[in-house]
Scaffold this motif. Structure first.
Motif, PDB file in Angstrom:
ATOM      1  N   THR A 189      -0.535  -1.788 -10.073  1.00 44.45           N
ATOM      2  CA  THR A 189      -2.198  -2.166  -9.505  1.00 44.45           C
ATOM      3  C   THR A 189      -2.930  -0.799  -8.928  1.00 44.45           C
ATOM      4  O   THR A 189      -1.948  -0.914  -7.710  1.00 44.45           O
ATOM      5  N   LEU A 190      -3.841  -0.750  -8.812  1.00 46.13           N
ATOM      6  CA  LEU A 190      -4.862   0.411  -7.799  1.00 46.13           C
ATOM      7  C   LEU A 190      -5.720  -0.224  -7.143  1.00 46.13           C
ATOM      8  O   LEU A 190      -6.504  -1.202  -7.801  1.00 46.13           O
ATOM      9  N   HIS A 191      -5.594  -0.850  -5.734  1.00 43.70           N
ATOM     10  CA  HIS A 191      -6.636  -1.615  -5.239  1.00 43.70           C
ATOM     11  C   HIS A 191      -7.862  -0.385  -4.556  1.00 43.70           C
ATOM     12  O   HIS A 191      -6.961   0.448  -3.735  1.00 43.70           O
ATOM     13  N   LEU A 192      -8.939  -1.026  -4.335  1.00 39.41           N
ATOM     14  CA  LEU A 192      -9.349   0.228  -3.283  1.00 39.41           C
ATOM     15  C   LEU A 192     -10.604  -1.255  -2.859  1.00 39.41           C
ATOM     16  O   LEU A 192     -11.123  -2.222  -2.957  1.00 39.41           O
ATOM     17  N   SER A 193     -10.843  -0.812  -1.233  1.00 43.46           N
ATOM     18  CA  SER A 193     -11.242  -1.517  -0.361  1.00 43.46           C
ATOM     19  C   SER A 193     -12.600  -1.176   0.402  1.00 43.46           C
ATOM     20  O   SER A 193     -11.870   0.216   0.874  1.00 43.46           O
ATOM     21  N   GLU A 194     -13.156  -1.575   1.084  1.00 41.11           N
ATOM     22  CA  GLU A 194     -13.727  -0.653   1.965  1.00 41.11           C
ATOM     23  C   GLU A 194     -13.618  -0.506   3.569  1.00 41.11           C
ATOM     24  O   GLU A 194     -12.385  -1.865   4.117  1.00 41.11           O
ATOM     25  N   LEU A 195     -13.389   0.285   4.824  1.00 39.82           N
ATOM     26  CA  LEU A 195     -13.255   0.402   5.839  1.00 39.82           C
ATOM     27  C   LEU A 195     -14.403  -0.056   6.717  1.00 39.82           C
ATOM     28  O   LEU A 195     -15.475   0.053   6.353  1.00 39.82           O
ATOM     29  N   THR A 196     -14.052  -0.873   7.411  1.00 41.00           N
ATOM     30  CA  THR A 196     -15.042  -0.376   8.511  1.00 41.00           C
ATOM     31  C   THR A 196     -15.913   0.170   9.649  1.00 41.00           C
ATOM     32  O   THR A 196     -15.407   0.949   8.600  1.00 41.00           O
ATOM     33  N   ASP A 197     -16.928  -0.138   9.886  1.00 44.19           N
ATOM     34  CA  ASP A 197     -17.682   0.744   9.848  1.00 44.19           C
ATOM     35  C   ASP A 197     -17.027   1.978  10.779  1.00 44.19           C
ATOM     36  O   ASP A 197     -17.500   2.816  10.559  1.00 44.19           O
ATOM     37  N   ASP A 198     -15.876   1.417  11.545  1.00 42.89           N
ATOM     38  CA  ASP A 198     -15.873   2.428  12.676  1.00 42.89           C
ATOM     39  C   ASP A 198     -14.420   3.367  12.092  1.00 42.89           C
ATOM     40  O   ASP A 198     -13.445   4.248  12.543  1.00 42.89           O
ATOM     41  N   TYR A 199     -14.272   2.963  10.792  1.00 43.41           N
ATOM     42  CA  TYR A 199     -13.059   3.427   9.353  1.00 43.41           C
ATOM     43  C   TYR A 199     -11.832   3.060  10.405  1.00 43.41           C
ATOM     44  O   TYR A 199     -10.770   3.469   9.606  1.00 43.41           O
ATOM     45  N   SER A 250       1.001  -1.711  -0.212  1.00 46.75           N
ATOM     46  CA  SER A 250       0.168   0.354  -0.324  1.00 46.75           C
ATOM     47  C   SER A 250       0.839   1.209  -0.200  1.00 46.75           C
ATOM     48  O   SER A 250       1.303   1.592   1.068  1.00 46.75           O
ATOM     49  N   ARG A 251       0.966   2.248  -0.974  1.00 48.59           N
ATOM     50  CA  ARG A 251       1.842   3.430  -1.177  1.00 48.59           C
ATOM     51  C   ARG A 251       0.972   4.852  -1.191  1.00 48.59           C
ATOM     52  O   ARG A 251      -0.146   4.472  -0.735  1.00 48.59           O
ATOM     53  N   ASP A 252       0.725   5.089  -2.452  1.00 42.74           N
ATOM     54  CA  ASP A 252       0.207   6.417  -2.731  1.00 42.74           C
ATOM     55  C   ASP A 252      -1.451   6.316  -2.032  1.00 42.74           C
ATOM     56  O   ASP A 252      -1.671   4.739  -2.497  1.00 42.74           O
ATOM     57  N   MET A 253      -1.992   6.551  -1.181  1.00 47.41           N
ATOM     58  CA  MET A 253      -3.034   6.300  -0.786  1.00 47.41           C
ATOM     59  C   MET A 253      -4.703   7.821  -0.857  1.00 47.41           C
ATOM     60  O   MET A 253      -3.772   8.709  -1.182  1.00 47.41           O
ATOM     61  N   GLN A 254      -5.695   7.046  -1.179  1.00 47.83           N
ATOM     62  CA  GLN A 254      -6.469   8.195  -1.244  1.00 47.83           C
ATOM     63  C   GLN A 254      -7.658   7.222   0.266  1.00 47.83           C
ATOM     64  O   GLN A 254      -7.608   6.347   0.192  1.00 47.83           O
ATOM     65  N   ILE A 255      -8.884   8.241   1.016  1.00 48.41           N
ATOM     66  CA  ILE A 255      -9.906   7.776   1.509  1.00 48.41           C
ATOM     67  C   ILE A 255     -10.992   8.553   1.208  1.00 48.41           C
ATOM     68  O   ILE A 255     -11.086   9.462   0.561  1.00 48.41           O
ATOM     69  N   PHE A 256     -12.026   7.711   1.186  1.00 49.19           N
ATOM     70  CA  PHE A 256     -13.113   8.793  -0.080  1.00 49.19           C
ATOM     71  C   PHE A 256     -14.615   7.717   1.199  1.00 49.19           C
ATOM     72  O   PHE A 256     -14.741   7.329   1.144  1.00 49.19           O
ATOM     73  N   VAL A 257     -15.015   8.764   1.186  1.00 50.60           N
ATOM     74  CA  VAL A 257     -17.018   8.392   1.638  1.00 50.60           C
ATOM     75  C   VAL A 257     -17.383   8.921   0.593  1.00 50.60           C
ATOM     76  O   VAL A 257     -17.625   9.687   0.830  1.00 50.60           O
ATOM     77  N   HIS A 290       0.162   1.176 -14.445  1.00 49.78           N
ATOM     78  CA  HIS A 290       0.808   2.048 -13.156  1.00 49.78           C
ATOM     79  C   HIS A 290       0.409   3.257 -12.778  1.00 49.78           C
ATOM     80  O   HIS A 290       0.925   4.026 -13.278  1.00 49.78           O
ATOM     81  N   ASN A 291      -0.853   3.721 -12.055  1.00 51.76           N
ATOM     82  CA  ASN A 291      -1.197   4.540 -10.944  1.00 51.76           C
ATOM     83  C   ASN A 291      -0.496   4.557 -10.171  1.00 51.76           C
ATOM     84  O   ASN A 291      -1.194   3.983  -9.105  1.00 51.76           O
ATOM     85  N   GLU A 292      -0.693   6.951  -9.881  1.00 51.67           N
ATOM     86  CA  GLU A 292      -0.218   6.237  -8.261  1.00 51.67           C
ATOM     87  C   GLU A 292      -1.275   7.948  -8.342  1.00 51.67           C
ATOM     88  O   GLU A 292      -1.288   8.139  -9.070  1.00 51.67           O
ATOM     89  N   ALA A 293      -1.084   8.337  -7.123  1.00 51.56           N
ATOM     90  CA  ALA A 293      -1.671   9.620  -6.587  1.00 51.56           C
ATOM     91  C   ALA A 293      -2.685   9.484  -7.260  1.00 51.56           C
ATOM     92  O   ALA A 293      -3.718  10.631  -7.421  1.00 51.56           O
ATOM     93  N   PRO A 294      -4.114   8.731  -6.478  1.00 55.60           N
ATOM     94  CA  PRO A 294      -5.162   8.726  -6.987  1.00 55.60           C
ATOM     95  C   PRO A 294      -6.238   9.606  -5.604  1.00 55.60           C
ATOM     96  O   PRO A 294      -6.159   9.828  -4.536  1.00 55.60           O
ATOM     97  N   HIS A 326      -5.257   2.286  -3.244  1.00 57.06           N
ATOM     98  CA  HIS A 326      -4.036   3.194  -2.699  1.00 57.06           C
ATOM     99  C   HIS A 326      -3.210   1.897  -4.095  1.00 57.06           C
ATOM    100  O   HIS A 326      -4.143   0.932  -4.055  1.00 57.06           O
ATOM    101  N   SER A 327      -1.904   2.095  -4.732  1.00 56.42           N
ATOM    102  CA  SER A 327      -1.393   2.182  -5.062  1.00 56.42           C
ATOM    103  C   SER A 327      -1.010   0.708  -4.804  1.00 56.42           C
ATOM    104  O   SER A 327       0.211   0.505  -3.705  1.00 56.42           O
ATOM    105  N   SER A 328      -0.963  -0.672  -5.689  1.00 61.77           N
ATOM    106  CA  SER A 328      -0.403  -1.975  -4.263  1.00 61.77           C
ATOM    107  C   SER A 328       0.235  -2.678  -6.007  1.00 61.77           C
ATOM    108  O   SER A 328       0.781  -2.126  -7.071  1.00 61.77           O
TER     109      SER A 328
END
Ligand code: DGJ
Length: 374
Positions: A234-244, A210-217, A259-263, A227-229
């Protein structure tokens, strides 16, 4: 006579001081220039993101000195108008304990803060590299606070999604393929094997990079970590738990081997948009854009969102966040960094109005602009 001179002199002094303070109050944004805080010091909040809560914007970012490693921590600035920013100090300080994961000299990048209305806590996520290991550790990290400006308490850092396959990962991809370790990275066979999970398999047990990352609500309160993985392929998009505070174990891969960074993600009229960069270290490159009608994809490629001179380098910058302006429908600011690796603290901020043209996000260079341009 003496009295009149004194009167004139104090009048002159008053005029000078007044016009100086008027000059210091900003009423527009000047991308790429020195951006002074309310103390007159260039803002030090690189790779940043903005939280809006209770009528105030909080800008969090990497404190940078003469080197890239973290010697201070995550900074926080506040503003009511997005032009004038007050230094709120260090929201998350690095630790003096050499055994801490966030000990001074580690690398802290791209901090993002979100508010959890269930726990009433502010949650900060950031990219962490352990001291002395360059970019090898590839961890994400989380910290929490009761107050927006902090101080934040560091919780943990790790590689996420250990023992979990991404959604849509085919059964036959779960086992290593004969000879995959010997494939050369420039061959179509290697690319195919990345698309078919070469690195997801490699990191399945220990957790995904998990390198360059972003959080979206999202509107429903669900939060996502992007995040860049896979060696930044390749980018990975994961759901966070309810408490974040953790990963739920549900994730997808986006643009495998792209090859994507800085999402940076935003949502407009029910559609999700993402702007990213390519991977060229601190040097700027051409931005890319994507859209999806579900956060879980498919994410469709839309091409370079920049228009006019500077399109090849995203106007000499790299995306870091897309800021929805409070109280204005479909008003978004593209936030990016103009890195200065030889003197990181001199890095500049490129904030531009993000527009929509024919269903595509677009960015035009502006020397100077105001919120009325959104
Ligand atoms: C580009 C990334 O986007 C930055 O956050 C940083 O990790 C640099 N690479 C390091 O070279």
């Amino acid at each position: 006579m003496k009295y009149i001179k004194l009167l004139l002199f104090s009048g002159f002094l008053f005029f000078c001081l007044k016009s100086q303070s008027q000059n210091e109050k900003a009423s527009s944004i000047h991308p790429g220039e020195i951006w002074k805080d309310t103390d007159g010091v260039h803002i030090n909040a690189h790779g940043g993101g903005v939280l809006y809560t209770k009528g105030i914007y909080y800008w969090f970012g990497e404190h940078k000195g003469e080197t890239n490693d973290a010697r201070v921590g995550v900074t926080c600035y506040s503003s009511k108008d997005l032009y004038n920013w007050k230094n709120e100090g260090i929201a998350l300080p690095v630790s003096n304990d050499p055994n801490s994961e966030i000990t001074s000299g580690c690398i802290i990048e791209r901090p993002k803060v979100i508010y959890n209305s269930k726990t009433k806590k502010y949650v900060m996520w950031f990219h962490l590299e352990l001291k002395g290991q360059s970019y090898k550790a590839s961890r994400t990290a989380v910290a929490v606070s009761k107050n927006p400006a902090g101080p934040y308490t560091f919780i943990k850092s790790y590689r996420p999604n250990a023992g979990k396959w991404p959604i849509g990962f085919k059964e036959e991809w779960k086992k290593s393929m004969a000879g995959e370790g010997t494939l050369k990275w420039w061959t179509p066979e290697w690319r195919k094997s990345v698309e078919e999970g070469l690195f997801v398999r490699r990191d399945f047990t220990a957790g995904q990079m998990s390198r360059d990352m972003q959080i979206f609500v999202d509107d429903d309160g669900k939060a996502y970590h992007i995040h860049s993985s896979e060696e930044n392929l390749t980018l990975h998009l994961s759901e966070l738990t309810d408490d974040y505070l953790d990963f739920k174990g549900k994730y997808i891969t986006i643009a495998p081997a792209g090859h994507n960074e800085a999402p940076a993600i935003y949502k407009q009229d029910g559609i999700y948009y993402m702007i990213t960069s390519g991977c060229t270290g601190w040097d700027p490159n051409a931005a890319r854009s994507f859209k999806a009608s579900s956060i879980w994809g498919p994410w469709e490629k839309l091409g370079n969102p920049c228009r006019g001179e500077g399109v090849e380098t995203t106007f000499e910058s790299q995306s870091t966040y897309i800021l929805p302006v409070a109280g204005k429908k479909n008003a978004f600011i593209f936030m990016a960094d103009r890195w200065r690796p030889k003197n990181p603290r001199d890095g500049r901020y490129v904030w531009l109005p993000l527009k929509m043209e024919n269903g595509h996000p677009v960015l035009y260079w502006k020397e100077q602009w105001t919120l009325n341009d959104l």
